[in-house]
Every structure is written in C-alpha cells, then in structure tokens.
Scaffold this active site. Structure first.
Site, PDB file in Angstrom:
ATOM      1  N   GLU A  37      16.643 -12.527 -48.090  1.00  0.00           N
ATOM      2  CA  GLU A  37      16.831 -13.853 -47.507  1.00  0.00           C
ATOM      3  C   GLU A  37      18.118 -13.770 -46.692  1.00  0.00           C
ATOM      4  O   GLU A  37      19.153 -13.354 -47.217  1.00  0.00           O
ATOM      5  CB  GLU A  37      16.974 -14.866 -48.644  1.00  0.00           C
ATOM      6  CG  GLU A  37      16.957 -16.290 -48.190  1.00  0.00           C
ATOM      7  CD  GLU A  37      17.078 -17.258 -49.369  1.00  0.00           C
ATOM      8  OE1 GLU A  37      17.455 -18.402 -49.107  1.00  0.00           O
ATOM      9  OE2 GLU A  37      16.817 -16.868 -50.522  1.00  0.00           O
ATOM     10  N   ARG A 263      16.956  -6.028 -62.431  1.00  0.00           N
ATOM     11  CA  ARG A 263      17.955  -6.023 -61.370  1.00  0.00           C
ATOM     12  C   ARG A 263      19.189  -5.239 -61.829  1.00  0.00           C
ATOM     13  O   ARG A 263      19.413  -5.041 -63.012  1.00  0.00           O
ATOM     14  CB  ARG A 263      18.328  -7.437 -60.954  1.00  0.00           C
ATOM     15  CG  ARG A 263      19.006  -8.262 -62.033  1.00  0.00           C
ATOM     16  CD  ARG A 263      19.029  -9.748 -61.683  1.00  0.00           C
ATOM     17  NE  ARG A 263      19.864 -10.038 -60.546  1.00  0.00           N
ATOM     18  CZ  ARG A 263      19.407 -10.565 -59.403  1.00  0.00           C
ATOM     19  NH1 ARG A 263      18.138 -10.837 -59.249  1.00  0.00           N
ATOM     20  NH2 ARG A 263      20.217 -10.829 -58.414  1.00  0.00           N
ATOM     21  N   LYS A 273      24.887 -13.899 -54.360  1.00  0.00           N
ATOM     22  CA  LYS A 273      25.345 -14.176 -52.997  1.00  0.00           C
ATOM     23  C   LYS A 273      26.114 -15.491 -52.928  1.00  0.00           C
ATOM     24  O   LYS A 273      27.040 -15.627 -52.142  1.00  0.00           O
ATOM     25  CB  LYS A 273      24.150 -14.222 -52.043  1.00  0.00           C
ATOM     26  CG  LYS A 273      23.718 -12.830 -51.598  1.00  0.00           C
ATOM     27  CD  LYS A 273      22.667 -12.905 -50.504  1.00  0.00           C
ATOM     28  CE  LYS A 273      21.305 -13.042 -51.101  1.00  0.00           C
ATOM     29  NZ  LYS A 273      20.212 -12.949 -50.126  1.00  0.00           N
TER      30      LYS A 273
END
Ligand code: ATP
Ligand code: MG
Length: 557
Positions: A37, A263, A273
C-alpha cells in the site's frame, strides 16, 4: 540484473504447496505478487515478503508482479510509489513489465460488484458505521441482520449506481456482501465492499466517489492478474474465507490460493508504517531514510547491502507461527557480507596527537597497507607517515589497569603498517587533561616487526596529522532501548543515545574522492559508509555497525 537469490533456499511449507500444484498439473507457471500500500516507505518486514515472492518466482521460473494496493485515495502517494519501486530494485528484484495498480481495476471491480448485486449477494446498507459495528455482534455472540438486508435486486442496483453518481453523502450508504450475520467468523458477517469517499485519487482523479475495500479488491486483483499463490501475513487468515467466497461468486476458475506466513518482527525495532510515520512527522528522526530507521531507505543509507538483507531473509525462513527475530542476526549477516567486501582503512574518531621526537621534521614517507585481508585481489595502498600523528584517545591511559595493553607512559606499541613507538612523555593542558603524547620510534621496525624479535602487546590504528582529512562521523545505535518498543508509549522507549556526532575525526588521505554509499571497514572499529550529506569539502561517514558481533558470540556459547 545479477542475482543469486534463494538458489539454495531450504524447503518450506509454501514451496511444498507449489511443488504439489506443479506436480498435479494445477498450475504450469507460478505467478506471485508483492502488493504494497503506497502509504509509507518499505521496511525490513516488507523485505521478507519481497524476497519470498520474488524469490519463489525466480526459483520456479515464474513471474512476480509489483502491485500497488492504492484503493485508499490519499495525497502524498507519488513519493511512496517512487521510493517503493526504487527499494525493490535496490534489493535486487525486477518485476519486468508487471507493474500494476489496483486502481486500474476500478471499472472491473465495479462490474463485479454489480454482478454480486444481481445474484442477490450484495446490498446497499444505510446503517451508520457505528450501527454496523453494533449489529456485527462479537466473537461470542452472533450479529443481527441489517434492516436493509432484504432490499430487492432492482433497488440495490439503483442505489449502488446513485452511490457511484455522488448522490449520497459520505458514510450514508455502503455496499455490503450478503453472507451470514451469524457466522462464527466475524469477517463473514456481511462485510462492507464499497464506501463513499468524496476525495480525488492520485491516479483516477475525480472519476470515482466510491472506493472498494481491501478484501473486495485484493482477491479480485489477484484473480484478474492470474496470480497462482497469493502470499500474505497471518493477520489475514480469518479473511481467507471471504477471499474465497468473493471469487466463487463472480470469478471463473482457476482461482488464486491465499497462503499466510508469519510476519517478521525484530527486537528493538518498530515495523508499523503508522508508527514509523509518527517518528518522521514528530522529527524524532530526520526522515524515512534516517539511518536509524528500519526502512529499506534507512538501512541503505546506514550502509546495509542488498546481499546482507537477502541473506538475512533466507536465514530467518518462512514459518506459520509469529516470533521475534533478534536484531543481532540482521547485524551478523551484514558483518559477514561487509567483512568480505569492504576495503580497510584507518580513521581516528577521537584524535590524540602523538609527536615522534626522533622522526625528522618535515619528512613524509609512504607505507604500504593491505586493503582487505579477506580479498587477495584488493591489493595494497600507500599511507603517509610523519612526525606528528593522531591515535585514538581511548588507546592511551596514564595509569593503565592490568589488562590494558595499549599505549601508556614508558610503553611500546605497534602502529599498524608502520613502526613501534614508545611513549616518552605526556603534555597536559591547564586543567590537567592529556592533550599530547611525546614518543620515539624505532626505525628498525618498519612494517611492524622488530628484527630482534621483541614483541609488543598492542597494535594501534593512526593517521598522520597533517596528511589526513577531517571528517564528521555519525555513530548510530538502536533507536529504541526496549526489546519490544511497542510495549507502552513509543516515545518513552526511545534510546536517547541513538545518535552521537563526532566532528573532529580524521581519516586517511586516500578518502578524498569517496562517494556517498561507499563502504569501508575502519580498522579495529567497525564498518562505515559515506553519507549522502558528504561532500569533498566536508566528509561525512555513518557508522553502519561496530565490529563486535553479539550474534556470533551467542552461537559460540
Ligand atoms: P505495516 O503493518 O507496516 O503498515 P502493511 O502490511 O500494512 O504493513 P503493506 O504495504 O500492505 O503494509 O504490505 C505489503 C506486503 O508486505 C503485504 O503482503 C504484507 O503482508 C507484507 N508485510 C508487511 N509487513 C511485513 C512484515 N513485518 N513481515 C513480512 N511481511 C510483511
Ligand atoms: Mg496493509
């Protein structure tokens, strides 16, 4: 682009799935994707996903797409889109012609939504966001049906079109899938597929005022591109039934298969982020590429190599259970690579002057120094030696304890690649600090050994005082001093000593033409690289990583 990625990768559960799919003939060619993204810079966690997706495509002679998941109309996306492409390329991967944007599929996605409505599997709902949440129920209680759930297909088609035409206010209407409000999986309780956002989009401008949600967009984008294996992180496990449900309703077979993996979490590091953006915006760091940031841009500026990052991603492997990787392993991979590849040089970070009284005034001689003992082809260089030199302040003690073998009054040590020197006297300032050392050298010890076989217990690095260059050196440490910086307030976990700037350092004359990004081992100290702020007028180096390897030590125990 030269790549030697993943060739020796051990098997993992994802490769097993791919092997089966190839063996059974389900797929002939593997297509994966990396779907960032564009709302921030890529970080080391993304590198794991990049190495996995591009690595699999490479190993299986398939392709990996780079797809921007740009369904949220936001502003400063262009900077992120450029940085992301730059970072993926720098890591050593290539998407060829396969660069995609989810926003390119908006027309098709709208068509799929209409198709769902026609099948009676989606409806326009006028509950507020708050009400939708209330109606959804909880993990232990089923949800209840929206009063708008049983609208006719015609009414839904009409309302959805009017949503698209901008007739309704933001938040007043959404399109929802009609699945099961009593499903044990909350994700399946009539999820929202489209919402109204009267914001222009960086690529589609003002064409749309309704935007598809992630769950609706992602599976269909994968399907449109013919992705065979859609690899994502574990948080999406509960979304997999929805991923499959949407494709079953509107997309012909074959469908991509979603596979989840754990992850990457790293100790002393934040990876979200949102949190990284907070550090940038509050000025805690100088930007996304601050050398203390875990972003690819930060790691690159810090002096990391793509090889070290890929090696790290290979070593941590792919698993199904979340865990935290010790940041020392990342640093270990970096040291291993830099040890092989970095030319050696001498730099004095905190200089202390030594005057060699029996060395002729005005004389300069050039001594031969090895560039990299790990690499016989790296050759040698010449470094100037003169009467006045600098050594490290730490390498001298007036009153040394037992285990200190370096320079002290009356003691003899070796200067690397040069001579033995003996400290004969010490000069103090008014406050009693040592400001200069007086010494003599033994001309017979040129190159670093004595013909009479006498030994010294220490070898010091040095530079000639007038034949060296001034430099600024930035010493970095972990940005956080808590192993899990996500515990408690982020700002309270900051390491107050994560940056120390040394402005009086001296480096070899040979450094005069260095370029930003050049990497070196400063002998006895660590690995350093030339910062982007560096210029011939003012050299600036970043400490990439000190020599001490805590990971290797842990393995020895
Ligand atoms: P963040 O939580 O940092 O905001 P994200 O998952 O929202 O990350 P995306 O841009 O959506 O960021 O991520 C792109 C891809 O990278 C996704 O497939 C995601 O699963 C993967 N990814 C993100 N963070 C990690 C991580 N820490 N480890 C492995 N893969 C990751
Ligand atoms: Mg995401």
């Amino acid at each position: 682009m030269p790549m030697d990625v993943n060739v020796n990768t051990p098997s993992n559960f994802i490769r097993n799935i791919i092997d089966e799919d190839l063996a059974s003939g389900k797929h002939k060619k593997i297509i994966t994707r990396f779907p960032p993204e564009p709302n921030g810079y890529l970080h080391i966690g993304h590198a794991k996903s990049i190495c996995l997706n591009f690595g699999l495509a490479k190993d299986y002679n398939g392709t990996c797409h780079l797809r921007f998941d740009d369904t949220n109309p936001e502003k400063e996306e262009v900077e992120y889109i450029e940085s992301i492409q730059n970072d993926v390329r720098w890591l050593g991967f290539d998407w060829g012609e396969h660069l995609y944007f989810a926003s390119d599929y908006f027309d098709q996605l709208y068509g799929f939504a209409v198709e769902l409505i026609k099948q009676g599997k989606a409806y326009v709902c006028e509950l507020t966001a708050e009400q939708i949440r209330e109606y959804r129920g909880t993990l232990t209680e089923p949800g209840k049906d929206s009063p708008y759930r049983n609208r006719s297909v015609e009414e839904n088609l009409d309302l959805f079109e009017r949503m698209k035409n901008g007739e309704f206010e933001e938040g007043s209407h959404v399109l929802r899938a009609k699945i099961d409000m009593a499903s044990p999986n909350v994700v399946m309780r009539d999820p929202v597929l489209y919402r109204i956002r009267k914001v222009s989009h960086h690529r589609t401008g003002d064409k749309w005022c309704i935007y598809p949600m992630y769950d609706f967009t992602h599976c269909l984008s994968d399907a449109i591109e013919g992705i065979t294996h859609s690899i994502c992180t574990l948080e999406f496990e509960n979304n997999r039934p929805l991923y499959e449900w949407i494709l079953e309703q509107v997309f012909p077979d074959p469908h991509p298969r979603q596979i989840e993996f754990a992850r990457l979490n790293l100790s002393y590091t934040v990876m979200s982020k949102r949190k990284l953006l907070r550090l940038v915006e509050s000025g805690v760091v100088s930007g996304w590429d601050d050398p203390r940031m875990p972003t690819i841009a930060g790691l690159r500026r810090r002096g990391y190599t793509p090889e070290a990052i890929r090696d790290f991603c290979d070593r941590i492997g792919v698993a199904k259970a979340n865990s935290v990787v010790d940041v020392a392993l990342l640093e270990h991979c970096l040291r291993e690579d830099l040890n092989r590849t970095s030319p050696r040089t001498m730099a004095v970070l905190r200089p202390l002057k030594v005057v060699i009284e029996n060395y002729p005034e005005g004389q300069v001689e050039y001594l031969e120094a090895m560039n990299n003992p790990q690499d016989p082809e790296a050759g040698t260089r010449l470094i100037p030696f003169a009467r006045e030199i600098f050594i490290e302040q730490d390498d001298f003690m007036l009153d040394p304890p037992k285990k200190f073998f370096r320079l002290a009054p009356g003691r003899e040590v070796r200067l690397r690649f040069a001579y033995f020197i003996t400290c004969t006297d010490v000069v103090y300032d008014d406050e009693g600090n040592v400001v200069e050392i007086r010494a003599t050298y033994d001309p017979e010890t040129k190159g670093g050994s004595a013909p009479d076989g006498r030994k010294v217990k220490a070898t010091l690095h040095w530079v000639a005082a007038d034949h060296s260059l001034p430099a600024e050196i930035r010493l970095y440490d972990h940005l956080f001093n808590k192993e899990d910086p996500n515990e408690g307030e982020l700002e309270e976990n900051l390491n107050p000593n994560s940056l120390e700037i040394l402005t009086d350092a001296r480096v070899e004359l040979n450094m005069k033409d260095v370029q930003p990004g050049d990497r070196f081992q400063f002998e006895r100290q660590g690995y350093y690289c030339v910062d982007v702020d560096s210029s011939p007028e003012k050299l600036v180096f970043n400490r990439t990583v000190p020599l001490r390897d805590t990971w290797a030590k842990m393995q020895d125990k």
